[in-house]
Design an enzyme around this catalytic site. Structure first.
Site, PDB file in Angstrom:
ATOM      1  N   ARG A   1     -30.877   5.617 -29.029  1.00 50.82           N
ATOM      2  CA  ARG A   1     -31.510   4.324 -29.305  1.00 50.82           C
ATOM      3  C   ARG A   1     -32.334   3.798 -28.131  1.00 50.82           C
ATOM      4  O   ARG A   1     -33.168   2.924 -28.305  1.00 50.82           O
ATOM      5  CB  ARG A   1     -30.454   3.314 -29.739  1.00 50.82           C
ATOM      6  CG  ARG A   1     -30.026   3.557 -31.183  1.00 50.82           C
ATOM      7  CD  ARG A   1     -28.632   3.080 -31.504  1.00 50.82           C
ATOM      8  NE  ARG A   1     -28.270   3.401 -32.872  1.00 50.82           N
ATOM      9  CZ  ARG A   1     -27.873   4.604 -33.292  1.00 50.82           C
ATOM     10  NH1 ARG A   1     -27.807   5.609 -32.428  1.00 50.82           N
ATOM     11  NH2 ARG A   1     -27.561   4.819 -34.556  1.00 50.82           N
TER      12      ARG A   1
ATOM     13  N   TRP B   1     -24.089  -3.055 -17.064  1.00 49.27           N
ATOM     14  CA  TRP B   1     -23.315  -1.891 -17.503  1.00 49.27           C
ATOM     15  C   TRP B   1     -24.239  -0.908 -18.210  1.00 49.27           C
ATOM     16  O   TRP B   1     -25.187  -1.303 -18.864  1.00 49.27           O
ATOM     17  CB  TRP B   1     -22.208  -2.303 -18.473  1.00 49.27           C
ATOM     18  CG  TRP B   1     -20.992  -2.844 -17.798  1.00 49.27           C
ATOM     19  CD1 TRP B   1     -20.726  -4.164 -17.552  1.00 49.27           C
ATOM     20  CD2 TRP B   1     -19.887  -2.105 -17.289  1.00 49.27           C
ATOM     21  NE1 TRP B   1     -19.525  -4.287 -16.917  1.00 49.27           N
ATOM     22  CE2 TRP B   1     -18.982  -3.029 -16.741  1.00 49.27           C
ATOM     23  CE3 TRP B   1     -19.580  -0.748 -17.233  1.00 49.27           C
ATOM     24  CZ2 TRP B   1     -17.792  -2.645 -16.153  1.00 49.27           C
ATOM     25  CZ3 TRP B   1     -18.396  -0.373 -16.654  1.00 49.27           C
ATOM     26  CH2 TRP B   1     -17.510  -1.306 -16.118  1.00 49.27           C
TER      27      TRP B   1
ATOM     28  N   HIS C   1     -11.177  -3.369 -26.929  1.00 51.08           N
ATOM     29  CA  HIS C   1     -12.145  -4.100 -26.121  1.00 51.08           C
ATOM     30  C   HIS C   1     -13.522  -4.133 -26.787  1.00 51.08           C
ATOM     31  O   HIS C   1     -14.169  -5.183 -26.878  1.00 51.08           O
ATOM     32  CB  HIS C   1     -12.222  -3.448 -24.732  1.00 51.08           C
ATOM     33  CG  HIS C   1     -13.146  -4.135 -23.791  1.00 51.08           C
ATOM     34  ND1 HIS C   1     -14.427  -3.681 -23.565  1.00 51.08           N
ATOM     35  CD2 HIS C   1     -12.984  -5.231 -23.020  1.00 51.08           C
ATOM     36  CE1 HIS C   1     -15.015  -4.473 -22.678  1.00 51.08           C
ATOM     37  NE2 HIS C   1     -14.168  -5.413 -22.337  1.00 51.08           N
TER      38      HIS C   1
ATOM     39  N   LEU D   1     -22.956  -1.709 -25.636  1.00 47.37           N
ATOM     40  CA  LEU D   1     -21.506  -1.553 -25.748  1.00 47.37           C
ATOM     41  C   LEU D   1     -21.215  -0.211 -26.403  1.00 47.37           C
ATOM     42  O   LEU D   1     -21.801   0.110 -27.447  1.00 47.37           O
ATOM     43  CB  LEU D   1     -20.924  -2.693 -26.579  1.00 47.37           C
ATOM     44  CG  LEU D   1     -21.068  -4.067 -25.923  1.00 47.37           C
ATOM     45  CD1 LEU D   1     -20.953  -5.167 -26.953  1.00 47.37           C
ATOM     46  CD2 LEU D   1     -20.024  -4.228 -24.841  1.00 47.37           C
ATOM     47  N   ILE D   2     -20.346   0.552 -25.775  1.00 50.20           N
ATOM     48  CA  ILE D   2     -19.984   1.873 -26.304  1.00 50.20           C
ATOM     49  C   ILE D   2     -18.480   1.886 -26.540  1.00 50.20           C
ATOM     50  O   ILE D   2     -17.701   1.559 -25.642  1.00 50.20           O
ATOM     51  CB  ILE D   2     -20.404   2.997 -25.330  1.00 50.20           C
ATOM     52  CG1 ILE D   2     -21.923   2.946 -25.090  1.00 50.20           C
ATOM     53  CG2 ILE D   2     -19.981   4.363 -25.881  1.00 50.20           C
ATOM     54  CD1 ILE D   2     -22.428   3.863 -23.998  1.00 50.20           C
TER      55      ILE D   2
ATOM     56  N   SER E   1     -11.386   3.693 -26.151  1.00 54.55           N
ATOM     57  CA  SER E   1     -10.108   3.966 -26.823  1.00 54.55           C
ATOM     58  C   SER E   1      -9.269   2.708 -27.050  1.00 54.55           C
ATOM     59  O   SER E   1      -8.161   2.806 -27.570  1.00 54.55           O
ATOM     60  CB  SER E   1      -9.310   4.982 -26.000  1.00 54.55           C
ATOM     61  OG  SER E   1      -9.083   4.471 -24.701  1.00 54.55           O
TER      62      SER E   1
END
Length: 161
Positions: free
Chosen positions: A132, A27, A93, A86-87, A90
């Site tokens: 980052r 991902w 999760h 991981l972002i 809404s």
């Protein structure tokens, strides 16, 4: 050798005899690729031989803890750098995955008695992740920190675990 982000290194470390596993999620590929490249670049600066850097991929960050354990068993490495990004979205999760992955990676170190470097970005925005991974101009690639950390942890502590 000072590495931006890590502070001053407290010794001289030679990674020429170290086997390093990198397992990365697929991902957010642009960010992941940059982080993996940064880790490899730094590992090579510490003399880790290219043939001793083993790279595998998994579908997502949730799979990183299991794959990390498998890297030790499958490839007989001294250290693993699991890399994911991981972002926040809404839904909840993000929180569940961040908590599960970080907890299991920490726990795994003590189960297998070898270092696992936390290479999972947990960002509130895509821009933070791009910064980052040094995809945004003038920023620092955290993958470099993880590579340096892997060499230091093995060189400093191998034989004590």
């Amino acid at each position: 050798m000072a590495v931006k982000g890590l502070g001053e290194i407290d010794g001289t470390y030679d990674g020429s005899q170290i086997r390093v596993g990198i397992v990365h999620a697929r991902w957010n590929r642009e960010i992941i690729d940059a982080l993996v490249y940064g880790a490899i670049k730094q590992l090579k600066k510490y003399n880790v031989k290219e043939e001793n850097i083993i790279i595998e991929s998994v579908p997502g960050a949730y799979e990183l803890p299991f794959a990390t354990k498998c890297m030790f068993n499958k490839h007989n490495v001294d250290v693993v750098i699991p890399i994911g990004c991981l972002i926040k979205g809404s839904t909840m999760h993000f929180e569940y995955i961040c908590d599960a992955v970080s907890s299991q990676l920490m726990k795994l170190q003590f189960e297998i008695n070898k270092p696992v470097i936390f290479g999972v970005l947990t960002c509130l925005t895509e821009e933070q992740a791009l910064q980052r991974a040094a995809i945004s101009p003038g920023m620092h690639n955290h993958g470099e920190d993880w590579g340096a950390c892997a060499v230091e942890m093995v060189c400093k502590w191998k034989g004590y675990y």
